[in-house]
Scaffold this motif. Structure first.
Motif, short mmCIF file in Angstrom:
data_model
loop_
_atom_site.label_atom_id
_atom_site.label_comp_id
_atom_site.label_asym_id
_atom_site.label_seq_id
_atom_site.Cartn_x
_atom_site.Cartn_y
_atom_site.Cartn_z
N ASP A 146 -11.77 -22.26 3.59
CA ASP A 146 -11.47 -22.60 4.98
C ASP A 146 -10.05 -23.16 5.10
OD1 ASP A 146 -14.22 -22.18 4.93
OD2 ASP A 146 -14.59 -23.61 6.54
N LYS A 176 -8.58 -19.27 5.42
CA LYS A 176 -9.04 -18.95 6.78
C LYS A 176 -8.17 -19.62 7.84
CE LYS A 176 -13.90 -18.30 5.52
NZ LYS A 176 -15.23 -18.94 5.52
N ASN A 177 -7.48 -20.71 7.46
CA ASN A 177 -6.60 -21.38 8.43
C ASN A 177 -5.23 -20.70 8.53
OD1 ASN A 177 -5.35 -22.20 6.07
ND2 ASN A 177 -5.67 -24.38 6.38
N SER A 185 -16.56 -16.97 -1.18
CA SER A 185 -16.78 -16.00 -0.10
C SER A 185 -15.51 -15.21 0.21
CB SER A 185 -17.26 -16.72 1.16
OG SER A 185 -16.33 -17.70 1.57
N LYS A 186 -14.33 -15.74 -0.20
CA LYS A 186 -13.10 -15.00 0.08
C LYS A 186 -13.00 -13.73 -0.77
CE LYS A 186 -10.11 -17.34 -3.28
NZ LYS A 186 -8.78 -17.80 -3.57
N ASN A 240 -13.01 -8.70 4.09
CA ASN A 240 -13.26 -9.45 5.34
C ASN A 240 -14.20 -10.64 5.12
OD1 ASN A 240 -11.70 -7.57 6.81
ND2 ASN A 240 -13.47 -6.21 7.00
N ALA A 247 -13.79 -13.74 5.30
CA ALA A 247 -13.68 -14.84 6.27
C ALA A 247 -14.66 -14.69 7.43
CB ALA A 247 -12.26 -14.94 6.79
N SER A 248 -15.05 -13.44 7.73
CA SER A 248 -15.92 -13.22 8.91
C SER A 248 -17.40 -13.09 8.52
CB SER A 248 -15.46 -11.96 9.65
OG SER A 248 -15.58 -10.84 8.79
N LEU A 249 -17.72 -13.19 7.23
CA LEU A 249 -19.11 -13.00 6.79
C LEU A 249 -19.90 -14.30 6.89
CD1 LEU A 249 -18.63 -10.81 3.56
CD2 LEU A 249 -19.21 -10.03 5.86
N SER A 250 -21.15 -14.21 7.31
CA SER A 250 -22.04 -15.38 7.32
C SER A 250 -22.59 -15.59 5.91
CB SER A 250 -23.20 -15.14 8.28
OG SER A 250 -24.04 -14.10 7.78
N GLU A 287 -24.99 -12.86 5.09
CA GLU A 287 -24.36 -11.57 4.75
C GLU A 287 -23.80 -11.61 3.32
OE1 GLU A 287 -22.66 -9.84 8.97
OE2 GLU A 287 -21.80 -11.71 8.21
#
Length: 418
Positions: free
Chosen positions: A148, A246-247, A362-363, A367, A369-372, A375
């Motif tokens: 993040d 993500k920032n 998760s990175k 994509n 950054a957009s995954l839950s 997912e």
């Protein structure tokens, strides 16, 4: 040992120490004007930490909040603390850190503690304290592993650590040798460290682009004590060197770094593997690890040294017996070429290919950054309270990339890029 008024040991090169602080802020974090910084450090690392704070404010930091730990205070807990206290951790502190990260504060850790600090303490207490801390740290750790924010780890040559790396040397000699090794590995022993990092990041990016172009289904590691197939997560993406959080800030989370890494599929790891270097974990040395995986899970684990701690780590939670990361590092990396065992994962993981038990990044998904969280799990990403890297690469290990149709491409031979 003589010291300057700023607390810098007279024997540690002050120019290179200052460069390391500057690289931590400008390359490691790329700290932005107005951005707050949460900084953790051991008291022993004050000389470097003070310079980092100075460079942070020169770069326009909003507020720098330092949080310190101390080896003697940590030992006092084990010597005199009530038994029930080992199931507690400072959850309030980590919740505060998580809140700071939610407000876009950057994170920097200065490492340099004694690798064997807790080796003489009760392993059950160590395991309980580690578990409580891992669970309490989760809100903050999720912001870091989820990338993040921009974050970074650098190291300082604490005396106890230096004596472990250079046991035969006098105290001040050991500290200088470790300082020089840290400066070399961190690429601040050159005239233009920031330019050097730029070139290094470009080289790592070339590796990730090659691997992402092949989009392998799995990696097959073979060598002495190792025959391991690591399935890769669906939609995995290779990363290495500088990455964009993500920032929107591009940072180098680890200084030094020589690795390219991605997310394995938590259910698709098969075979056996042996460690090629000792793992220094929370003050315990775990050596000669050998494990066997079935359907992604470690079903058998042994270690010549520290086996009791390893087994307690593996029982932390459901995800702690599965992999969250696989990383490739050539045997000829500068850290490996130094011939030193650092007893510190930040360095030793950059000397050899490695895998990590526990939480995935998760990175490391297309994509990401957009995954839950759901997912990520559906694609094979692992979830755990822990993330522990250990080394499985050497000059005797071969790696093949395996495509979905079973065809193979040589990735590494005898520890070098094929």
């Amino acid at each position: 040992m003589t010291t300057h008024s700023r607390g810098v040991s007279a024997t540690i090169d002050p120019v290179k120490l200052d460069r390391l602080a500057e690289v931590a802020i400008k390359v490691g974090l790329q700290l932005q004007p107005g951005q707050d910084l949460v900084l953790t450090s051991s008291i022993a690392a004050l000389p470097l930490t003070r310079r980092i704070v100075e460079h942070a404010y020169k770069a326009g930091a909003g507020l720098v909040t330092p949080i310190f730990n101390d080896d003697e205070m940590t030992l006092a807990r084990y010597r005199f603390g009530a038994d029930a206290g080992f199931d507690h951790a400072a959850g309030w502190l980590y919740e505060g850190m998580a809140k700071a990260f939610s407000n876009n504060a950057a994170r920097l850790a200065v490492r340099g503690e004694d690798p064997s600090l807790l080796s003489a303490q009760d392993p059950a207490k160590v395991a309980r304290a580690n578990k409580a801390n891992s669970m309490a740290y989760q809100p903050a750790l999720e912001k870091i592993t989820g990338f993040d924010i921009n974050w970074n780890i650098v190291a300082y040559p604490d005396l106890a650590w230096a004596k472990q790396v250079f046991p035969g040397d006098a105290d001040d000699v050991a500290v200088v040798k470790l300082a020089d090794a840290i400066f070399a590995a961190s690429r601040v022993d050159v005239e233009d460290p920031i330019g050097n990092w730029k070139a290094h990041n470009a080289a790592l990016r070339g590796r990730t682009e090659w691997l992402n172009g092949h989009n392998f289904h799995a990696l097959h590691f073979t060598g002495p004590g190792t025959d391991l197939t690591v399935g890769l997560a669906d939609g995995h993406e290779w990363m290495g060197g500088a990455s964009t959080a993500k920032n929107g800030i591009t940072c180098n989370p680890n200084i030094p770094t020589e690795e390219v890494f991605t997310t394995p599929h938590a259910s698709l790891v098969e075979g056996h593997v042996s460690s090629t270097k000792p793992l220094s974990y929370q003050g315990t040395l775990i050596d000669d690890i050998s494990v066997r995986f079935e359907a992604g899970r470690i079903v058998e684990a042994k270690a010549l040294k520290g086996e009791d701690v390893l087994k307690k780590v593996l029982d932390t939670d459901e995800g702690s017996r599965r992999l969250g990361e696989v990383a490739l590092v050539p045997h000829s990396s500068p850290i490996s070429a130094s011939g030193l065992l650092f007893f510190n994962t930040l360095f030793d993981e950059n000397a050899a290919c490695h895998i990590a038990l526990g939480q995935c990044y998760s990175k490391c998904f297309v994509n990401g950054a957009s995954l839950s969280q759901e997912e990520i799990a559906a694609r094979g990403g692992n979830k755990s309270f822990i993330h522990i890297d250990w080394m499985i690469g050497s000059d005797k290990i071969d790696i093949d990339g395996v495509r979905k149709d079973g065809s193979r491409v040589a990735v590494m031979r005898k520890g070098e890029w094929a």
